[in-house]
Motif scaffolding. Structure first.
Motif, PDB file in Angstrom:
ATOM      1  N   ASN A 166     -17.530  42.585 -38.417  1.00 43.26           N
ATOM      2  CA  ASN A 166     -16.451  41.836 -37.768  1.00 43.26           C
ATOM      3  C   ASN A 166     -16.973  41.054 -36.571  1.00 43.26           C
ATOM      4  O   ASN A 166     -16.568  39.911 -36.346  1.00 43.26           O
ATOM      5  CB  ASN A 166     -15.326  42.777 -37.344  1.00 43.26           C
TER       6      ASN A 166
ATOM      7  N   ASN B 138     -16.663  37.165 -36.299  1.00 44.11           N
ATOM      8  CA  ASN B 138     -15.998  36.563 -35.140  1.00 44.11           C
ATOM      9  C   ASN B 138     -16.917  35.546 -34.477  1.00 44.11           C
ATOM     10  O   ASN B 138     -16.485  34.451 -34.103  1.00 44.11           O
ATOM     11  CB  ASN B 138     -15.618  37.642 -34.124  1.00 44.11           C
TER      12      ASN B 138
ATOM     13  N   LYS C 294      -6.685  32.712 -35.057  1.00 48.71           N
ATOM     14  CA  LYS C 294      -7.142  32.040 -36.273  1.00 48.71           C
ATOM     15  C   LYS C 294      -6.004  31.911 -37.267  1.00 48.71           C
ATOM     16  O   LYS C 294      -5.162  32.797 -37.374  1.00 48.71           O
ATOM     17  CB  LYS C 294      -8.265  32.851 -36.912  1.00 48.71           C
TER      18      LYS C 294
END
Ligand SMILES: Nc1ncnc2c1ncn2[C@@H]1O[C@H](COP(=O)(O)OP(=O)(O)OP(=O)(O)O)[C@@H](O)[C@H]1O
Ligand SMILES: [Mg+2]
Lengths: 204, 512
Positions: free
Chosen positions: B409, B413, B466
């Protein structure tokens, strides 16, 4: 066809709590509200004459919000729709807008945002209805004209002078003047400009 | 043919047997075995019909000649095994006993014989040699040893582990494959019982099946069990056992053939791991897809609460809210709050679904593995990944899938954050560092950075900037790292972008 009664906010949402709370919220600002648990339930009772707006969850089991919109379009309904969309439903909302929805609002939303959109939708609906009524009115006046009067009107709108009209139609200038004054009376137009505007309304 | 004797010498029939020469002769000729009569020097004095047949000599040809004539390569007369030396030494134990020698025919061919020598004690001692052709027996014997040798070689070289086990469970023999499978030398295993290398849990089954087989009629039985390798490793096997019985049907031993499942199990294990990993990657993706529906589920009660609350507010300010209406609203609000809590609980279970499994792991390996998973992402977005892994010991006790999920992650990111950054500057740095008690992983990007405002919500579930984000990444990561006793934070880079870091407690020796 003009309906003097207050507009109704139709809420279609499959979620009991959301539906009930929307009813509560809309009711709290003094608007008339009617709720339906499904698209079908709403379609069963709605007729095009009813004024107001539709608040619709875009995601619903059974008939989706988009399908309901399509059915209404098929029926020739002008009821504005405010779509309530969830996270990630933006593409669907865009599609809905293309098909003529008034607006969409993403959950979670502030109550004022929704109420504003509802008011906008009602206002739009009111204006559109008025426009429709005006149009219908004008159409009725046009239909009261004789064939000759109609011919004269069309030529007047094109900006032709009485003299030219007389020659074109093989009439005396005096007769054209009489027709023209009947047209203005029947159309309830005080000026030429008003008559022209009425015709654009009809065509629009 | 009659036995020919040399008439100048006293006949052996004279003294004790008192048989007529003709009777004696007939007797000798009737014997199946070859009979040779010799004097003490080995000179042939008599040669019966069977001897003629055996050697192809006629009595006339051998009379008076040395018995060595009948022996193959007798060598120096002292040689052990030579008939003459035999006669000379007159070792009493040799006389009367039989021994094996190689005899020679008239045509020079040789054949194995069994020779028994009897001494005729008289004034002039004589010896009677009884010779039996044992070629056939020898041939059978040879064939048997040959076959035995073949069998031995076959078993020795068999890639399949094979052993024989006595009824008491002691290993009688084990081939090299068997020894190799368990890590013992042949010499060591010879002293062991199958009990010594059977996985303890499988012992009862082993014993029961063996007893059944020994008791019953069935001579073969197969089953799956586990052995324990000398180094403690578990070896999965399928045994094909055969009970060997004697002529009376009594069990003598058990022949064990082993199918070593280790490799197959390993392959299966690898395939399973691979599948799990894929499923895991899948799950990370599915989580993104689920985002919409989960957010929807949470949003439903939340919007209901907001609506009820706002409706109540508006009524209050319009002076149109009585106590009854208010308490009805509050009840509904409470119901919806419960409902939202339930959704969150379900979500948490979903995330927790996979039980946390702590293993001793090298953080560097986890980083490498995560990088592998993020590789495609990085390539698609033209992000250059720099990696600098610590060389100090960096072992932790952790759940590999969870930690990989955290790293993945962070990588995603970082890649997302650099979406708008020019290609040549899209660069992310992954580091591991080990301090005395902690191992730290950091992911440094040159992305858009994080505003003070966003910072406040960063670790909250569903906070995302997002379009397709779920906003669960950091929130889940934070709780994973906390659950591992570590710390999870970020710092702003002096130049641009941010560095996310987490630390995990080092696995201490006592844990290892
Ligand atoms: N390296 C970074 N640089 C800038 N902003 C970041 C960075 N990492 C996270 N963020 C911000 O934090 C938000 C939350 O991140 P998080 O990983 O929790 O969720 P997400 O990436 O949006 O969605 P997902 O659940 O798919 O991971 C992001 O939407 C982004 O705004
Ligand atoms: Mg993320």
């Amino acid at each position: 066809m003009s309906d003097a009664s207050a507009p109704t906010i139709f809420v279609v949402d499959d979620d009991d709590a959301v539906r009930d709370s929307l009813r509560d919220l809309i009711d709290s600002v003094g608007l008339d509200v009617a709720t339906y648990p499904s698209a079908h339930a709403f379609l069963d009772v709605y007729d095009n004459a009813q004024r107001g707006c539709l608040v619709l969850d875009i995601r619903m089991p059974g008939m989706s919000g988009l399908e309901l919109q399509e059915r209404l379009n098929e029926r020739g309904s002008s009821l504005p729709i405010v779509f309530i969309t969830g996270h990630g439903d933006v593409p669907m909302a865009v599609e809905a807008m293309k098909r003529g929805a008034v607006d969409f609002i993403q959950k979670p939303f502030r109550d004022q945002e929704l109420l504003d959109r509802i008011n906008l939708a009602i206002e739009q609906n009111r204006r559109r209805r008025e426009a429709e009524e005006t149009k219908q009115d004008i159409a009725e006046r046009v239909s009261s004209l004789t064939r000759r009067e109609r011919e004269v009107m069309d030529m007047v709108i094109q900006g032709k002078a009485n003299k030219v009209i007389a020659i074109d139609l093989g009439l005396s200038q005096r007769t054209v003047e009489v027709h023209r004054s009947h047209v203005m009376d029947k159309m309830r137009a005080r000026t030429l400009a008003e008559l022209v505007r009425m015709n654009t309304t009809l065509e629009g | 043919m009659a036995l020919q004797t040399v008439s100048t010498r006293p006949s052996i029939t004279d003294e004790r047997a008192r048989l007529t020469e003709a009777e004696f002769s007939a007797l000798l000729d009737a014997a199946v075995d070859g009979i040779v009569i010799m004097d003490a020097d080995g000179q042939i004095e008599g040669f019966n019909a069977s001897a003629e047949r055996l050697f192809g000599f006629s009595p006339e040809e051998v009379m008076g000649r040395s018995v060595n004539l009948l022996m193959s390569d007798p060598g120096p007369s002292e040689d052990e095994g030579s008939l003459v030396s035999y006669l000379r030494t007159r070792q009493p134990d040799l006389v009367g006993n039989s021994r094996e020698l190689v005899a020679r025919r008239r045509d020079g061919t040789t054949f194995p014989v069994e020779l028994a020598v009897g001494e005729v004690r008289a004034q002039v001692p004589r010896f009677v040699g009884i010779i039996r052709d044992i070629s056939e027996r020898k041939a059978i014997e040879r064939r048997l040893t040959q076959r035995e040798e073949e069998l031995r070689l076959t078993i020795e070289n068999a890639p399949i582990p094979i052993a024989t086990v006595g009824l008491d469970g002691v290993v009688l023999s084990a081939n090299p494959s068997f020894c190799k499978m368990l890590g013992y030398a042949q010499r060591e295993i010879g002293r062991m019982s199958f009990r010594d290398f059977t996985y303890p849990d499988d012992l009862p089954l082993t014993v029961t099946l063996m007893e059944e087989a020994l008791r019953g009629e069935g001579d073969t039985y197969s089953y799956q069990k586990r052995y324990v390798h000398k180094d403690g490793r578990v070896v999965h096997v399928v045994l094909h056992n055969g009970v060997v019985r004697d002529e009376q049907g009594r069990p003598v031993m058990i022949v064990v053939q082993v199918e070593d499942l280790t490799e197959r199990m390993q392959a299966e294990e690898e395939a399973r791991e691979h599948r799990e990993r894929l499923a895991h990657v899948d799950r990370l993706n599915v989580m993104g897809e689920m985002a919409a529906s989960i957010a929807h589920e949470i949003n439903q009660p939340l919007s209901a609460i907001a609506n009820y609350t706002n409706a109540a507010f508006r009524r209050v300010s319009a002076g149109r809210l009585d106590g009854e209406k208010l308490s009805a609203s509050l009840t509904k609000i409470d119901e919806q709050a419960q409902r939202a809590g339930e959704v969150v609980r379900r979500l948490r279970n979903l995330v927790k679904k996979r039980e946390s499994q702590r293993e001793l792991l090298d953080v560097n390996d986890l980083v490498r593995e995560s990088l592998r998973l993020a590789e495609v992402d990085a390539r698609i977005h033209d992000v250059v990944v720099e990696v600098s892994l610590t060389e100090s010991p960096s072992c932790v006790l952790a759940d590999p899938v969870q930690i990989e999920q955290v790293i993945l992650n962070l990588l995603r990111n970082a890649i997302d954050a650099m979406g708008m950054v020019p290609k040549e500057e899209s660069r992310l740095m992954v580091r591991t560092d080990a301090s005395e008690n902690f191992v730290e992983v950091s992911v440094c990007d040159r992305g858009t950075g994080i505003t003070k405002l966003d910072e406040q919500h960063l670790f909250e579930p569903f906070f995302t900037t997002k379009v397709a984000g779920m906003g669960m990444g950091l929130s889940i990561s934070h709780s994973i790292i906390s659950a591992h006793g570590g710390r999870f934070w970020f710092t702003r880079n002096p130049e641009r972008g941010v560095t996310f870091r987490f630390s995990l407690p080092k696995a201490t020796e006592s844990l290892v």
